[in-house]
Design a protein around this motif. Sequence first.
Motif, PDB file in Angstrom:
ATOM      1  N   THR A  81      -9.038   1.739   1.208  1.00 28.49           N
ATOM      2  CA  THR A  81      -8.139   0.636   0.850  1.00 28.49           C
ATOM      3  C   THR A  81      -8.460  -0.657   1.596  1.00 28.49           C
ATOM      4  O   THR A  81      -8.295  -1.741   1.031  1.00 28.49           O
ATOM      5  CB  THR A  81      -6.689   1.030   1.171  1.00 28.49           C
ATOM      6  OG1 THR A  81      -6.425   2.322   0.662  1.00 28.49           O
ATOM      7  CG2 THR A  81      -5.706   0.035   0.618  1.00 28.49           C
TER       8      THR A  81
ATOM      9  N   LEU B  14       0.826  -1.198   0.000  1.00 28.74           N
ATOM     10  CA  LEU B  14       0.000   0.000   0.000  1.00 28.74           C
ATOM     11  C   LEU B  14       0.863   1.252   0.000  1.00 28.74           C
ATOM     12  O   LEU B  14       1.952   1.273   0.574  1.00 28.74           O
ATOM     13  CB  LEU B  14      -0.910   0.010   1.238  1.00 28.74           C
ATOM     14  CG  LEU B  14      -1.786  -1.230   1.422  1.00 28.74           C
ATOM     15  CD1 LEU B  14      -2.613  -1.112   2.693  1.00 28.74           C
ATOM     16  CD2 LEU B  14      -2.694  -1.431   0.215  1.00 28.74           C
TER      17      LEU B  14
ATOM     18  N   GLU C 261      -2.451   6.407   0.729  1.00 28.77           N
ATOM     19  CA  GLU C 261      -3.790   5.826   0.581  1.00 28.77           C
ATOM     20  C   GLU C 261      -4.551   5.914   1.893  1.00 28.77           C
ATOM     21  O   GLU C 261      -3.967   5.873   2.973  1.00 28.77           O
ATOM     22  CB  GLU C 261      -3.692   4.353   0.156  1.00 28.77           C
ATOM     23  CG  GLU C 261      -3.174   4.160  -1.264  1.00 28.77           C
ATOM     24  CD  GLU C 261      -3.199   2.704  -1.692  1.00 28.77           C
ATOM     25  OE1 GLU C 261      -2.122   2.069  -1.681  1.00 28.77           O
ATOM     26  OE2 GLU C 261      -4.284   2.200  -2.044  1.00 28.77           O
TER      27      GLU C 261
END
Lengths: 362, 94
Positions: free
Chosen positions: B76, B67, B71
């Motif tokens: 997510t 990730l 984000e």
Amino acid sequence: MPLDEYQYALDLERPDHTSLGQFPAAMDWGPACECARFAALRAHNLVALPNTGEVTVEPAWEESRGEPHVGSVRVVLGGNGNGATAVNLPLTYFRAAAQQASRGLVAQKILQPREEFHYSVVAFRTPRSEPAKAKRAFTIEEVASPLIVKTASSRELFAQATPFGPAHAADVPLFVPQRVLDDAAALTRAAGADETAGVLIGHVCRDADDQVLFVEATDLIPAKHTRSELTAVTFTAETWTAAESAIRLRGGREIMLGWFHSHPAKFWCSPNCGPEARRECPLARSFFSGEDCALHRTVFPQAYGAALVVTHAEAGMRYAMFGWRHGLIVQRGFHVLNASRAVAEAISSEAIIGEKHEEACD
Amino acid sequence: MIQALTIPIRVSDVTGQKLVDVKDAPNDATIGELIEGLLPRMNMPANDNGGRTLSYQALLDRDGRHLHASELVGDTLMPHDRLVLQPEINAGAK
């Protein structure tokens, strides 16, 4: 996080007792907690490592001078009840902090580099304060340790093992197959002038007969997606992902026990050195650098965590194993399963840990 | 339908031996902020040997993706997702 209600400081002095000052010590009790957890696992025949939430760290005062002079530090897991485990840490636990303080004195030219000094430890109770508010507040809860302790026979392993390196009664026996050393040597040779690395995997075991804990390495997974240089190797996020994937594919419920990396010492040696000098090169001495210690602390803080260093010297491969003892990184012995003659005859030299090691041939 | 402001997730280190449940990861926190808050509470160093900030990536176990720090948790992650905190870290002769 362990409960620690004291602020520690170091009194530094010259060998003639001239004071160099008092310096605050911000202590990392993580390895000490792991030591206490593993001691509990050993002592109470537990099936899993206890959580860290119940750990307290407190000074034990010097008998002669009393508070605030610290004689040792007591790490207690499980309160004051019958099931509690206590580990006493010697003052060597503060050595790294003392060296850190001395570096400031060297920078101020109050101390010469490598000049001898002594330190003692004092502790002062601090009022409990609210922890600093995090930028983003959220609640976490420790999950019971997923460590699976495998039941196995240490007698069978001892029967096929050759001891290597400095043994110590406090160390959990560690068994490493010869082929793991061979694989490490092959990786080292193939990497040439670059450092290379890998992940040691295996099991933490409990003997079926006497309940004693031991560690069995089963394999070495070459570290992929690293960045390798003459004097460094970098583990990336992809390295860890690949290692975990390899462990899952094996399906043997193995865990990461530690890591390996190489020192291509024969390539560090000056090209001006003759054959005799190259064979005796001080750069071939095993060492575990400050960066190596930091990696071990960051990724393998568990008390059973081990680190194999293979030094590619002119005279051949040299092996040294490092691990935790009372919360400190030390060189440790291990048992080679089905040892080759070369390993059985090899001499394990004393390694340098953390301090400045040799950087040149002369 | 009222959307939850937080989600529960599970986070581990690379060995899998350090495991925590985050009961209430804020939806509007970034992954970077989440990691920053987790490191001290999981007793994981934030700096390397030289005092430089260690870089940690979060691997989302569900889809095997690393990730980005920017984000958002809410965009997510799904409830009960597992993250693995992976450091980029050197070994070497220093």
